[in-house]
Enzyme design. Sequence first.
Site, PDB file in Angstrom:
ATOM      1  N   SER A  75     -10.243   1.221  -7.355  1.00  0.00           N
ATOM      2  CA  SER A  75      -9.831   2.200  -6.346  1.00  0.00           C
ATOM      3  C   SER A  75      -8.827   3.203  -6.905  1.00  0.00           C
ATOM      4  CB  SER A  75      -9.197   1.487  -5.152  1.00  0.00           C
ATOM      5  OG  SER A  75     -10.076   0.516  -4.635  1.00  0.00           O
TER       6      SER A  75
HETATM    7  N1  SAH Z   1      -9.892  -3.933  -5.482  1.00  0.00           N
HETATM    8  C1  SAH Z   1     -10.728  -3.536  -6.599  1.00  0.00           C
HETATM    9  C2  SAH Z   1     -11.685  -2.423  -6.220  1.00  0.00           C
HETATM   10  C3  SAH Z   1     -12.930  -2.996  -5.788  1.00  0.00           C
HETATM   11  S1  SAH Z   1     -14.300  -2.000  -5.345  1.00  0.00           S
HETATM   12  C4  SAH Z   1      -9.901  -3.156  -7.781  1.00  0.00           C
HETATM   13  O1  SAH Z   1      -8.672  -3.103  -7.656  1.00  0.00           O
HETATM   14  O2  SAH Z   1     -10.472  -2.940  -8.845  1.00  0.00           O
HETATM   15  C5  SAH Z   1     -15.036  -3.111  -4.174  1.00  0.00           C
HETATM   16  C6  SAH Z   1     -15.496  -4.444  -4.715  1.00  0.00           C
HETATM   17  O3  SAH Z   1     -15.984  -5.179  -3.591  1.00  0.00           O
HETATM   18  C7  SAH Z   1     -16.641  -4.388  -5.721  1.00  0.00           C
HETATM   19  O4  SAH Z   1     -16.257  -5.017  -6.899  1.00  0.00           O
HETATM   20  C8  SAH Z   1     -17.777  -5.135  -5.004  1.00  0.00           C
HETATM   21  O5  SAH Z   1     -18.577  -5.896  -5.888  1.00  0.00           O
HETATM   22  C9  SAH Z   1     -17.013  -6.030  -4.051  1.00  0.00           C
HETATM   23  N2  SAH Z   1     -17.748  -6.526  -2.885  1.00  0.00           N
HETATM   24  C10 SAH Z   1     -18.672  -5.867  -2.120  1.00  0.00           C
HETATM   25  N3  SAH Z   1     -19.100  -6.661  -1.125  1.00  0.00           N
HETATM   26  C11 SAH Z   1     -18.419  -7.856  -1.237  1.00  0.00           C
HETATM   27  C12 SAH Z   1     -18.439  -9.080  -0.505  1.00  0.00           C
HETATM   28  N4  SAH Z   1     -19.226  -9.261   0.565  1.00  0.00           N
HETATM   29  N5  SAH Z   1     -17.631 -10.083  -0.916  1.00  0.00           N
HETATM   30  C13 SAH Z   1     -16.820  -9.923  -1.998  1.00  0.00           C
HETATM   31  N6  SAH Z   1     -16.773  -8.797  -2.735  1.00  0.00           N
HETATM   32  C14 SAH Z   1     -17.565  -7.766  -2.366  1.00  0.00           C
END
Ligand code: SAH
Length: 210
Positions: free
Chosen positions: A63
């Site tokens: 993000s």
């Molecule tokens: N917080 C992260 C940014 C993540 S982007 C950071 O600091 O890098 C969103 C993430 O959510 C992705 O990696 C995606 O794979 C995950 N995601 C999507 N749906 C999900 C679910 N149902 N359960 C867990 N993770 C999920």
Amino acid sequence: MEDRRERLVRRVSAEMTRIGHPLSPPVEASLRSVPRHLFLPEGLWPAAYDNAAQLIGWGQTISQPLIVALMTELLRPRRGDAVLEIGSGSGYQAAILSGLVERVYGVETIPALAAKAAERLARLGYDNVRIRQGDGRDGWPEHAPFDGIIVAAAAVELPPGLAPQLRTGGRLVIPLGGHRLSQDLFVFEKRADGTLDGTSVLPVAFVPLV
Ligand code: SAH
């Protein structure tokens, strides 16, 4: 890298003030201390301290620093808290939370990302963070209740499994909306009667919760 990180922190601080959520000293210190480049592939290190989201593989993103700062502030983290993060991705948001609360639990659905984030956080010494692979919509019942929950992927509506794992008075931060890459960031607070009180904070663009 240190200079660039300092410039990024100043920029995020100015933006947070501009949008009406001035950075608190602990969150600012945490942004200053976490080496964001180490959460990115080496080819992206030159861009690591831009105030921008970056691709981390598997179609996912780390993000934007401003949004990480905002979500962290909206959670109002306190020293003794246990926090759940859904969508741990690179592990960067979890690392930011690590220095602010007692325990961080992260759930990531993509196995390779979950494994890499867990390995990286351990290697960098964030030893109060645990990451597991799984569907974050189920939360992490073994460690509930949580003082705060951050969802880092966008949902059309609140996944029903999460509120029961939130402590009374606890806060849940989540992007909600039906459009890919256009949602609103919401913060909910759990009332004594178990219902949630929600406020829309800012338009945002997250990858979808799957
Ligand atoms: N917080 C992260 C940014 C993540 S982007 C950071 O600091 O890098 C969103 C993430 O959510 C992705 O990696 C995606 O794979 C995950 N995601 C999507 N749906 C999900 C679910 N149902 N359960 C867990 N993770 C999920």
